[in-house]
Write an enzyme that holds these catalytic residues in place. Sequence first.
Site, mmCIF file in Angstrom:
data_model
loop_
_atom_site.group_PDB
_atom_site.id
_atom_site.type_symbol
_atom_site.label_atom_id
_atom_site.label_comp_id
_atom_site.label_asym_id
_atom_site.label_seq_id
_atom_site.Cartn_x
_atom_site.Cartn_y
_atom_site.Cartn_z
ATOM 1 N N ARG A 41 25.487 53.606 48.986
ATOM 2 C CA ARG A 41 26.453 53.735 48.358
ATOM 3 C C ARG A 41 27.794 54.178 48.113
ATOM 4 N NH1 ARG A 41 26.155 56.956 44.216
ATOM 5 N NH2 ARG A 41 24.094 57.778 44.461
ATOM 6 N N TYR A 92 42.635 34.849 33.279
ATOM 7 C CA TYR A 92 41.313 34.349 33.350
ATOM 8 C C TYR A 92 40.809 34.996 32.279
ATOM 9 C CZ TYR A 92 37.087 34.381 34.825
ATOM 10 O OH TYR A 92 35.154 33.666 35.069
ATOM 11 N N ASP A 141 46.937 40.614 39.737
ATOM 12 C CA ASP A 141 45.622 40.088 40.574
ATOM 13 C C ASP A 141 46.099 39.091 41.812
ATOM 14 O OD1 ASP A 141 43.326 38.541 40.715
ATOM 15 O OD2 ASP A 141 42.851 38.638 38.819
ATOM 16 N N LYS A 148 36.793 33.542 45.724
ATOM 17 C CA LYS A 148 37.402 32.513 45.618
ATOM 18 C C LYS A 148 37.694 32.411 47.339
ATOM 19 C CE LYS A 148 36.498 32.458 41.561
ATOM 20 N NZ LYS A 148 36.164 33.642 40.862
#
Length: 385
Positions: free
Chosen positions: A52, A104, A177, A202
């Site tokens: 982690r 978005y 973004d 994406k």
Amino acid sequence: MTSTKKGFATIAIHAGQDPDQWNHRSVVPPLVMSATFKQNSPALPKRFSYGRIGNPTRNVLETCLAALEKGKHAFCFSSGLGTLTAIIGLLEVGDHLVVGDDLYGGTNSYIQKCSSKQGMKCTFVDMTDVQNVIDAIQPNTKMIWLETPTNPLMKLTDIKAVAERLKSRPDIIIVVDNTFLTCYFQKPLDLGADITMYSLTKYMNGHTDVIMGAAITRRDDLAEKLQFHQTVMGIIPSPFDCALVNRSLKTLELRMQKHMKNGLAVAMFLDSHPNVEKVIHPLLSSHPQHQLALTQQTGHSGMVSFYLKGDSKRFLLALKIFVLAVSLGGYESLAELPSVMTHLSVPEDVKVKLGVTDKLIRLSVGLETEDDLIADLKQALDACR
């Protein structure tokens, strides 16, 4: 890396990938699945201690991402919204956040709910006019969140102008973004942003088989906090997914060039079709911010939006190559109706104000043969007259 490795594709292929750093000298970075690592002495790990906190495969990807973005630090998270969680975590109770009114849908809803639950305040403004951003700033403003181009209306924000206007407020973090364009077509850090964030799901991954996000920065103070959030929030990606995205970055330049070529061809075709009311694509001269696109971006991806004159459902169901699905940026072409799909959670009055109607179609133009894509759109447009 040596100073001769300066091209985008060269960086994508070699940054963080030196075979000499592994005993077996593998040309392809190894996939390290171990959750824990042997320590030299109690509390004295050689480099990694627990998955982690850090992992060799994730480290390779983060090194490559930072190099491509011309950043100093990169941090990967389990999703784009996981990245948003870590970045919003930089704010404190009472802080004010300025965001675009055309974010978005998922990001929009998440920021509103986070800000209300965590005692933060949020102002949504039209960021096509930089003055709107400046006018929204308050004494307790600590972050400006830009999405440019926006999803799905392709509205642009002048990143450099915003950064220059905020020089007197170094306490305000500028986040961009960059999911739609990737670091191949736009580099927000070079334009004055403090953090570039991605849904790596994406274009950066580009194969529709991984969900992941990332944040890149040059600031050591922000990096320290983001790394802490990555560790304590536990929103980390798996080593396997990191290996897949690292693989995908090697072809990012080629893919983005093809996405741009196909996307522009589709936009020009739609612009000439009698059953299309309006096409939204920053590289078309009809786009109201076309000149900004030419100066701020070095190109555009495969994202195209348009208003249909016919029946939207009939059009979408008539498509044979374009797949009716959410998401974007994969090698396959997708089509969706934002009003009831990606932007379903946005209040109706806001959608009406923005123009996210049942006539607005968003396309993610993939890597298929250009003529086949145009033929598919033509037959679907003819079918919905």
